[in-house]
Design a protein around this motif. Structure first.
Motif, PDB file in Angstrom:
ATOM      1  N   ILE A 159       0.811  -1.228   0.000  1.00 41.71           N
ATOM      2  CA  ILE A 159       0.000   0.000   0.000  1.00 41.71           C
ATOM      3  C   ILE A 159       0.845   1.280   0.000  1.00 41.71           C
ATOM      4  N   VAL A 160       2.150   1.128   0.088  1.00 38.75           N
ATOM      5  CA  VAL A 160       2.992   2.315   0.283  1.00 38.75           C
ATOM      6  C   VAL A 160       2.906   3.286  -0.900  1.00 38.75           C
ATOM      7  N   THR A 161       2.655   2.759  -2.068  1.00 39.54           N
ATOM      8  CA  THR A 161       2.557   3.654  -3.237  1.00 39.54           C
ATOM      9  C   THR A 161       1.116   4.114  -3.473  1.00 39.54           C
ATOM     10  N   ASP A 162       0.240   3.758  -2.537  1.00 35.73           N
ATOM     11  CA  ASP A 162      -1.174   4.102  -2.629  1.00 35.73           C
ATOM     12  C   ASP A 162      -1.778   3.605  -3.952  1.00 35.73           C
ATOM     13  N   PRO A 163      -1.663   2.304  -4.216  1.00 31.08           N
ATOM     14  CA  PRO A 163      -2.173   1.773  -5.484  1.00 31.08           C
ATOM     15  C   PRO A 163      -3.696   1.620  -5.448  1.00 31.08           C
ATOM     16  N   GLU A 164      -4.281   1.481  -6.628  1.00 29.16           N
ATOM     17  CA  GLU A 164      -5.732   1.303  -6.678  1.00 29.16           C
ATOM     18  C   GLU A 164      -6.102  -0.163  -6.517  1.00 29.16           C
ATOM     19  N   LEU A 165      -5.152  -1.029  -6.821  1.00 36.09           N
ATOM     20  CA  LEU A 165      -5.454  -2.465  -6.827  1.00 36.09           C
ATOM     21  C   LEU A 165      -4.465  -3.220  -5.937  1.00 36.09           C
ATOM     22  N   ILE A 166      -5.029  -4.048  -5.055  1.00 36.57           N
ATOM     23  CA  ILE A 166      -4.172  -4.916  -4.230  1.00 36.57           C
ATOM     24  C   ILE A 166      -4.447  -6.358  -4.664  1.00 36.57           C
ATOM     25  N   LEU A 167      -3.403  -7.054  -5.045  1.00 40.75           N
ATOM     26  CA  LEU A 167      -3.536  -8.457  -5.430  1.00 40.75           C
ATOM     27  C   LEU A 167      -2.884  -9.319  -4.354  1.00 40.75           C
ATOM     28  N   ALA A 168      -3.650 -10.237  -3.818  1.00 41.88           N
ATOM     29  CA  ALA A 168      -3.114 -11.090  -2.755  1.00 41.88           C
ATOM     30  C   ALA A 168      -3.223 -12.545  -3.179  1.00 41.88           C
ATOM     31  N   ASP A 169      -2.092 -13.221  -3.204  1.00 39.08           N
ATOM     32  CA  ASP A 169      -2.058 -14.632  -3.606  1.00 39.08           C
ATOM     33  C   ASP A 169      -1.874 -15.487  -2.360  1.00 39.08           C
ATOM     34  N   GLU A 170      -2.931 -16.144  -1.957  1.00 42.28           N
ATOM     35  CA  GLU A 170      -2.923 -16.974  -0.746  1.00 42.28           C
ATOM     36  C   GLU A 170      -2.280 -16.243   0.423  1.00 42.28           C
ATOM     37  N   PRO A 171      -2.782 -15.109   0.803  1.00 47.66           N
ATOM     38  CA  PRO A 171      -2.096 -14.310   1.835  1.00 47.66           C
ATOM     39  C   PRO A 171      -2.094 -14.962   3.217  1.00 47.66           C
ATOM     40  N   THR A 172      -2.982 -15.927   3.406  1.00 51.48           N
ATOM     41  CA  THR A 172      -3.026 -16.562   4.730  1.00 51.48           C
ATOM     42  C   THR A 172      -2.384 -17.948   4.712  1.00 51.48           C
ATOM     43  N   GLY A 173      -1.870 -18.318   3.582  1.00 56.58           N
ATOM     44  CA  GLY A 173      -1.354 -19.676   3.398  1.00 56.58           C
ATOM     45  C   GLY A 173      -0.249 -20.061   4.358  1.00 56.58           C
ATOM     46  N   SER A 174       0.536 -19.106   4.803  1.00 56.78           N
ATOM     47  CA  SER A 174       1.660 -19.431   5.694  1.00 56.78           C
ATOM     48  C   SER A 174       1.391 -18.973   7.129  1.00 56.78           C
ATOM     49  N   LEU A 175       0.149 -18.666   7.402  1.00 57.59           N
ATOM     50  CA  LEU A 175      -0.143 -18.093   8.723  1.00 57.59           C
ATOM     51  C   LEU A 175      -1.097 -18.990   9.509  1.00 57.59           C
ATOM     52  N   ASP A 176      -1.042 -18.829  10.829  1.00 59.46           N
ATOM     53  CA  ASP A 176      -2.041 -19.556  11.633  1.00 59.46           C
ATOM     54  C   ASP A 176      -3.398 -18.875  11.462  1.00 59.46           C
ATOM     55  N   LYS A 177      -4.431 -19.528  11.969  1.00 57.56           N
ATOM     56  CA  LYS A 177      -5.799 -19.074  11.679  1.00 57.56           C
ATOM     57  C   LYS A 177      -6.056 -17.661  12.199  1.00 57.56           C
ATOM     58  N   ALA A 178      -5.662 -17.440  13.443  1.00 62.04           N
ATOM     59  CA  ALA A 178      -5.952 -16.129  14.056  1.00 62.04           C
ATOM     60  C   ALA A 178      -5.228 -15.004  13.298  1.00 62.04           C
ATOM     61  N   THR A 179      -3.968 -15.255  13.018  1.00 60.51           N
ATOM     62  CA  THR A 179      -3.191 -14.240  12.304  1.00 60.51           C
ATOM     63  C   THR A 179      -3.744 -14.034  10.909  1.00 60.51           C
ATOM     64  N   GLY A 180      -4.121 -15.164  10.275  1.00 55.55           N
ATOM     65  CA  GLY A 180      -4.704 -15.104   8.935  1.00 55.55           C
ATOM     66  C   GLY A 180      -5.948 -14.230   8.914  1.00 55.55           C
ATOM     67  N   GLU A 181      -6.754 -14.393   9.926  1.00 54.77           N
ATOM     68  CA  GLU A 181      -7.987 -13.589   9.989  1.00 54.77           C
ATOM     69  C   GLU A 181      -7.665 -12.098  10.096  1.00 54.77           C
ATOM     70  N   GLN A 182      -6.669 -11.812  10.900  1.00 55.46           N
ATOM     71  CA  GLN A 182      -6.268 -10.395  11.054  1.00 55.46           C
ATOM     72  C   GLN A 182      -5.797  -9.805   9.713  1.00 55.46           C
ATOM     73  N   VAL A 183      -5.039 -10.623   8.995  1.00 49.79           N
ATOM     74  CA  VAL A 183      -4.504 -10.155   7.709  1.00 49.79           C
ATOM     75  C   VAL A 183      -5.647  -9.924   6.723  1.00 49.79           C
ATOM     76  N   VAL A 184      -6.569 -10.877   6.679  1.00 51.15           N
ATOM     77  CA  VAL A 184      -7.703 -10.739   5.755  1.00 51.15           C
ATOM     78  C   VAL A 184      -8.539  -9.501   6.134  1.00 51.15           C
ATOM     79  N   GLU A 185      -8.733  -9.354   7.428  1.00 57.58           N
ATOM     80  CA  GLU A 185      -9.478  -8.185   7.926  1.00 57.58           C
ATOM     81  C   GLU A 185      -8.813  -6.895   7.417  1.00 57.58           C
TER      82      GLU A 185
END
Lengths: 225, 431
Positions: A159-185
């Motif tokens: 987000i540092v360049t303030d883009p219009e589009l964020i693409l996330a490829d399995e962003p929770t794939g390497s995280l535990d459930k709680a952390t994954g939820e925070q990231v998705v949130e």
């Protein structure tokens, strides 16, 4: 106005003497600004290919891709590099960070590549770190961070360049459930500021958090209602 | 991309694998050092390598001077060694000669010149048809090119023209008021291979000489102090022998004395009277037999030179090792840099061109420090031992070769990267 418009996008891989692989067989898609979209599908269905094309990492074989109303010219390297730099932020399963570098360097990287001065890039990187709650980690090396912290760094970089589009490829794939939820949130929340978020995921719980769900099968896309 | 940003990003790679880069630096250091060594010796393989053969001085007399023929290569080597020595040595206290060569002017031929008034000519035996002899030197074109004389007036080899049968001479500046360029007179030339040999045991020849020019007054100093570096070569020579006549030996002239012998023997030997210095000088002149001393004042012997076949194969082997090491090192570095980082740069908005620039800049940064260090070290290592001939070109060529290898390697890397699909690079770092 649509932030993304794909018109009959076909992607075919030619691998020498083997038969060509038709990864995408004619995708038509419109995405409005501020939407959150989940893309699902089994392995080999073409979702990564679609994400690569949306992220200007791979060229399409046929069809047209409009990003923010502008046709993407895949043949122009500088043009698509500029799009990746200014209009798209990436969040990836394995974070895609320079592990031996500091959080600050990683977040500032797109700004430096975009010709911004170091001091200004540092300032904006700090702001991005604050917005993802990692300002205290700013001076640490990536390899000393946990998975969740690393993914926050990746989001800050996205987000540092303030883009219009964020693409996330399995962003929770390497995280535990709680952390994954925070990231998705955190990702979904970005839509409130008008950003478009597209998440490729196998996880239904992640997909359910998105406003729209797409399913890819055999290179074709269908909407899940 | 801004250069400062490019530099900053290039520096990312340095801190990533410190040990790997340290090893790469050491390797480059060794490679450059070896390369400079090889280059500094290759030039000297063009000069036949010599071995020394001891010959009794009595035998030398029997041979006669004209039988001791020196090749151009030998002469070049000797002059080069002398030049290095004269300019670099701080031991030099006096340049002398093993033998001597003297010219005595026939009185009859200069009777209108008033030479009787000269301090070193007054008091001469009235019965003797010759004035007392003075030290002389023989110069040929080759030597004149290496140590050009500074003339007050007249010409050297390039433009002089003498009457047929005359030997051109450059005179001491003290003669300038009495002689003109073009004047001819007769001299008796006497020479001996050993300093102690007197004129009755010397060879002699009678020549007609013609004045070609006069040495510059500033060439003369009363003595040479320690360290010859502040003298020009011709000042060093003319002072060393305090000569008042330099005979120009043209290759076409019918010169009675082998000038090479005189030049070499007078140039190189008896450099210092201090104990051990001569030995050291001879070692320095002949570190590996490239340039053998042509005389030796210590044991009153004379060495003759014998050609030995050079072994360029050794250099070839070293060169192959150097090239293999360089290429191996570069491959190692490219592996260190990994495509993963480039994948990350790429998704953050870099072009492949930007990625390559960071790679090349990083290579330059890695090369510079060890290359400069090895250059400096090689200067001290090779300057005073093996070859004593290290020069700037060796260093420049060595750096150029390394740079060329790196550029080729980087280009190869670029080709490979560009053939790789961007999506694959992303996959690469995902894996």
């Amino acid at each position: 106005m649509s932030i993304i418009e794909l018109k009959n996008v076909i992607k075919t891989y030619y691998t020498g003497s083997e038969k060509p692989v038709h990864a995408l067989r004619g995708i038509n898609l419109k995405v409005e600004a501020g939407e959150s979209i989940a893309i699902q599908g089994v392995s080999g269905s073409g979702k990564s290919t679609l994400l690569n094309i949306l992220g200007c990492l791979d060229a399409l074989t046929e069809g047209e891709y409009y990003l923010d109303g502008e046709k993407v010219q895949f043949s122009n390297n500088r043009h698509i590099a500029d799009i990746r730099n200014k209009k798209i932020g990436f969040v990836l399963q394995n974070f895609g960070l320079l592990n031996d570098r500091y959080v600050s360097d990683n977040i500032a990287l797109p700004l430096l590549l975009g010709n911004m001065s170091k001091s200004k890039a540092d300032k904006l990187a700090m702001e991005a770190a604050k917005s993802t709650g990692i300002e205290k980690l700013y001076g640490k090396k990536i390899k000393k961070l946990s998975g969740g912290e690393r993914q926050r760094v990746a989001i800050a970089r996205a987000i540092v360049t303030d883009p219009e589009l964020i693409l996330a490829d399995e962003p929770t794939g390497s995280l535990d459930k709680a952390t994954g939820e925070q990231v998705v949130e955190m990702l979904v929340k970005m839509t409130q500021s008008g950003k478009t978020v597209i998440i490729v995921t196998h996880d239904d719980s992640v997909a359910e958090r998105c406003g729209r769900r797409l399913y890819i099968e055999d290179g074709l896309i269908r909407e899940v209602i | 991309m801004k250069f400062s940003n490019l530099l900053f990003i290039s520096m990312f790679q340095f801190r990533k694998n410190a040990l790997g880069y340290l090893l790469a630096c050491i390797e480059i250091f060794i490679v450059v050092l070896l390369l400079i060594y090889v280059l500094s010796t290759i030039r000297y393989y063009n000069i036949p390598i010599k071995t020394l053969e001891h010959v009794e001085s009595s035998r030398l007399v029997n041979y006669g001077y004209n039988k001791i023929q020196r090749s151009d290569a030998e002469l070049k080597a000797a002059i080069l060694a002398f030049e290095n020595y004269a300019y670099n040595s701080s031991d030099i206290s006096r340049i002398g000669r093993t033998g001597w060569i003297r010219t005595s002017i026939l009185k009859e031929s200069v009777k209108d010149k008033g030479l009787e008034q000269f301090p070193d000519k007054t008091g001469s035996d009235p019965e003797d048809p010759y004035f007392p002899g003075n030290n002389a030197l023989v110069y040929d074109r080759l030597i004149a090119e290496k140590f050009p004389l500074t003339l007050e007036k007249g010409y050297q080899f390039t433009t002089y023209a003498t009457d047929e049968g005359c030997i051109p001479v450059i005179l001491h500046s003290q003669y300038m008021d009495r002689f003109n360029v073009g004047d001819t007179f007769r001299v008796r030339l006497q020479w001996a291979d050993q300093w102690a040999r007197d004129e009755y045991d010397a060879c002699e020849a009678f020549l007609t000489v013609q004045v070609a020019g006069f040495l510059n007054k500033s060439n003369y100093h009363t003595e040479i102090g320690a360290g010859g570096s502040f003298f020009t070569a011709d000042m060093l020579v003319t002072n060393a022998f305090n000569c008042d006549m330099i005979l120009l030996r043209d290759e076409n002239a019918n010169f009675p004395v082998d000038g090479y012998d005189f030049m070499i023997s007078t140039f190189l030997i008896e450099v210092s009277e201090s104990s051990g210095a001569v030995e050291r000088v001879i070692n320095q002149l002949s570190p590996t037999g490239f340039c053998a001393p042509l005389g030796n004042v210590i044991d009153d012997s004379v060495y003759m030179l014998k050609q030995k076949t050079a072994k360029p194969i050794i250099n070839l082997i070293i060169l192959i090792i150097v090239a293999a090491a360089a290429i191996g090192g570069i491959n190692g570095m490219n592996q260190i840099s990994q495509k993963r980082d480039f994948g990350i740069y790429y998704i953050c908005g870099a072009t492949w061109g930007n990625c390559i620039k960071t790679d090349i800049l990083r290579n330059v940064l890695i090369i510079t420090i060890p290359a400069v260090l090895s250059g400096v070290l090689s200067y001290f290592l090779f300057r005073s031992t093996e070859t004593n001939v290290l020069n700037l070109w060796d260093f420049i060529i060595a750096i150029g070769v390394i740079a060329a290898i790196y550029i080729i390697s980087s280009l190869w890397y670029v080709i490979n990267l560009q053939r790789m699909k961007p999506a694959d690079s992303v996959k690469e770092w995902e894996d």
